[in-house]
Design a protein around this motif. Structure first.
Motif, mmCIF file in Angstrom:
data_model
loop_
_atom_site.group_PDB
_atom_site.id
_atom_site.type_symbol
_atom_site.label_atom_id
_atom_site.label_comp_id
_atom_site.label_asym_id
_atom_site.label_seq_id
_atom_site.Cartn_x
_atom_site.Cartn_y
_atom_site.Cartn_z
ATOM 1 N N GLN A 23 0.831 -1.204 0.000
ATOM 2 C CA GLN A 23 0.000 0.000 0.000
ATOM 3 C C GLN A 23 0.865 1.254 0.000
ATOM 4 O OE1 GLN A 23 -3.417 0.531 -0.196
ATOM 5 N NE2 GLN A 23 -2.781 2.662 -0.339
ATOM 6 N N ARG A 24 0.557 2.161 -0.907
ATOM 7 C CA ARG A 24 1.267 3.428 -0.953
ATOM 8 C C ARG A 24 0.690 4.404 0.066
ATOM 9 N NH1 ARG A 24 -0.874 6.553 -6.452
ATOM 10 N NH2 ARG A 24 -3.098 6.091 -6.195
ATOM 11 N N TYR A 25 1.450 5.430 0.394
ATOM 12 C CA TYR A 25 0.980 6.543 1.200
ATOM 13 C C TYR A 25 1.544 7.820 0.586
ATOM 14 C CZ TYR A 25 5.640 6.037 3.269
ATOM 15 O OH TYR A 25 6.997 5.921 3.442
ATOM 16 N N GLY A 26 1.001 8.953 1.003
ATOM 17 C CA GLY A 26 1.476 10.219 0.458
ATOM 18 C C GLY A 26 0.868 10.587 -0.882
ATOM 19 N N TYR A 27 -0.138 9.823 -1.321
ATOM 20 C CA TYR A 27 -0.820 10.158 -2.577
ATOM 21 C C TYR A 27 -1.695 11.389 -2.364
ATOM 22 C CZ TYR A 27 -4.582 9.838 -6.067
ATOM 23 O OH TYR A 27 -5.508 10.117 -7.044
ATOM 24 N N ASP A 28 -1.541 12.387 -3.212
ATOM 25 C CA ASP A 28 -2.323 13.627 -3.128
ATOM 26 C C ASP A 28 -3.062 13.808 -4.450
ATOM 27 O OD1 ASP A 28 -3.381 16.155 -2.980
ATOM 28 O OD2 ASP A 28 -1.559 17.094 -2.204
ATOM 29 N N PRO A 29 -4.383 13.582 -4.466
ATOM 30 C CA PRO A 29 -5.112 13.680 -5.736
ATOM 31 C C PRO A 29 -5.033 15.064 -6.375
ATOM 32 C CG PRO A 29 -6.640 13.540 -3.886
ATOM 33 C CD PRO A 29 -5.279 13.234 -3.347
ATOM 34 N N MET A 30 -4.829 16.105 -5.567
ATOM 35 C CA MET A 30 -4.721 17.452 -6.114
ATOM 36 C C MET A 30 -3.396 17.684 -6.844
ATOM 37 S SD MET A 30 -7.488 19.114 -5.688
ATOM 38 C CE MET A 30 -6.945 20.803 -5.947
ATOM 39 N N GLY A 39 6.314 16.681 -11.866
ATOM 40 C CA GLY A 39 5.708 15.379 -12.124
ATOM 41 C C GLY A 39 4.593 15.061 -11.148
ATOM 42 N N PRO A 40 3.730 14.130 -11.505
ATOM 43 C CA PRO A 40 2.627 13.754 -10.613
ATOM 44 C C PRO A 40 3.145 13.197 -9.291
ATOM 45 C CG PRO A 40 2.334 12.836 -12.818
ATOM 46 C CD PRO A 40 3.722 13.378 -12.757
ATOM 47 N N LEU A 41 2.480 13.585 -8.195
ATOM 48 C CA LEU A 41 2.837 13.052 -6.889
ATOM 49 C C LEU A 41 1.974 11.821 -6.619
ATOM 50 C CD1 LEU A 41 3.279 16.275 -4.717
ATOM 51 C CD2 LEU A 41 4.977 14.973 -5.994
ATOM 52 N N SER A 42 2.543 10.664 -6.848
ATOM 53 C CA SER A 42 1.796 9.416 -6.717
ATOM 54 C C SER A 42 2.001 8.727 -5.386
ATOM 55 C CB SER A 42 2.196 8.458 -7.851
ATOM 56 O OG SER A 42 1.876 9.014 -9.107
ATOM 57 N N GLY A 43 2.910 9.244 -4.549
ATOM 58 C CA GLY A 43 3.147 8.644 -3.244
ATOM 59 C C GLY A 43 4.287 7.649 -3.266
ATOM 60 N N GLN A 44 4.425 6.942 -2.158
ATOM 61 C CA GLN A 44 5.475 5.947 -2.016
ATOM 62 C C GLN A 44 5.012 4.882 -1.031
ATOM 63 O OE1 GLN A 44 9.022 7.588 -0.170
ATOM 64 N NE2 GLN A 44 7.822 8.918 1.161
#
Length: 365
Positions: A23-30, A39-44
């Motif tokens: 499971q990733r965290y830090g994903y920001d849909p905005m 670049g897109p912030l998709s999390g880690q």
């Protein structure tokens, strides 16, 4: 497990496992859109790495990296020296990896002069979205057609909570009721359809663990019951996950469960799971009360629909789809004695509804 042997050493890698999704965290849909600056912030995600090495570990250094596999999402991590917890010949460490995949995780152990003692790898692994699935037959292997994962790289996987292995999530899904995937009683699910739609939107791998069991009422999922224990075990096995997808309600219609009782049961289940898992989670119930080839109970269906609607507005819950809109007998719902659930079209459209609900949920986190 993956075991590598050199002339002097043996390395057994227990975690992660092939096809595992973390499971990733830090994903920001905005900030996840294509032209976001930088670049897109998709999390880690945090990948737990553990295993055994048959050698003296004094002055040895463990290093790890990830390599992008074919057509992968994400960004590779170059060689890093790991801070390792050693217990005799057993080791555990963690590596932060950008959301994406598939990746190949590579390990190497070097001596104090920097010479490589042994190398190992595991593939594929991914960092993305993980979902636990529970409920009854419409969530299980009871629908008309086997559905396949359409992604050529197979970046939608499922976890067998009993065998402890991951694989590409073609139907039938591994569950808790029937263990032989070649059993002719097994049919298809709605989940490959849902995740086939979702994958190109998320652009990260997707993992699922399904513990749904047909003909089960909410009371059978209460703490202390067998189904609760299976759900508890599944959640512990996969670690952090995004949401619990709940496709259930038909048996409570048959049992005429009152609205307030249904609500209190799901809240009680969630509260105890969070206590035992030691983390909170989001629960997404579908409005799933229609079973036209078995009964017609508009009053009792309304009680469960109202309960689910109220739960949608309750903290810790989020709206799943309203699959009751798929009501056409012979169109969305099968009509024969051996086929009493979704038809192929019903599976595809229920999957689309789930995709929409999950996407909407992710836009609000």
């Amino acid at each position: 497990m993956t075991t590598t042997t050199s002339s002097d050493y043996t390395l057994t890698l227990k975690q992660p496992k092939p096809y595992q999704v973390i499971q990733r965290y830090g994903y920001d849909p905005m900030k996840s859109y294509a032209n976001h600056p930088g670049g897109p912030l998709s999390g880690q995600g945090t990948v737990i790495i553990s295993g055994n090495i048959s050698c003296s570990l004094e002055m040895a250094q463990l290093e790890a990296r990830t390599v992008l596999m074919q057509d992968a999402y994400g960004e590779a991590v170059d060689w890093m020296k790991m801070e390792v917890e050693w217990r005799a010949s057993t080791f555990q460490t963690t590596l932060k990896v950008p959301a994406g995949g598939w990746y190949r995780l590579e390990l190497r152990l070097t001596d104090k002069s920097g010479d490589i003692m042994i190398e190992s790898s595991v593939e594929p692994i991914g960092v993305g979205e993980v979902f636990v699935i529970a409920g009854q037959s419409y969530a299980e292997n009871c629908n008309d057609e086997y559905l396949q994962i359409q992604d050529p790289e197979g970046r939608i996987s499922c976890y067998d909570s009993i065998a402890g292995d991951w694989r590409i999530a073609h139907d039938p899904q591994p569950g808790v009721r029937i263990r032989d995937i070649h059993d002719t009683r097994l049919k298809g699910t709605i989940w490959p359809a849902a995740m086939n739609h979702l994958l190109p939107l998320l652009r990260v791998p997707i993992g699922m663990v399904n513990v749904a069991v047909s003909s089960t009422a909410s009371r059978q999922w209460m703490p202390g019951e067998r189904l609760y224990r299976q759900l508890l075990h599944a959640g512990k096995s996969v670690g952090d996950f995004r949401a619990l997808l709940w496709q259930q309600g038909e048996s409570d219609v048959i049992e005429a469960t009152p609205t307030d009782v249904y609500i209190s049961r799901l809240i009680a289940i969630k509260t105890e799971l969070e206590r035992q898992w030691e983390h909170s989670f989001l629960w997404m119930p579908a409005k799933s009360t229609l079973h036209p080839e078995v009964y017609s109970k508009p009053l009792e269906e309304g009680w469960i629909r109202e309960a689910i609607h109220e739960l949608w507005d309750t903290a810790g819950f989020a709206p799943g789809p309203d699959t009751d809109i798929l009501g056409g007998i012979g169109i969305h719902r099968a009509v024969t004695a051996n086929s009493q659930h979704f038809t192929l079209l019903g599976q595809q459209q229920a999957g689309m509804l789930w995709c929409i609900s999950i996407w909407n949920m992710l836009q609000r986190i």
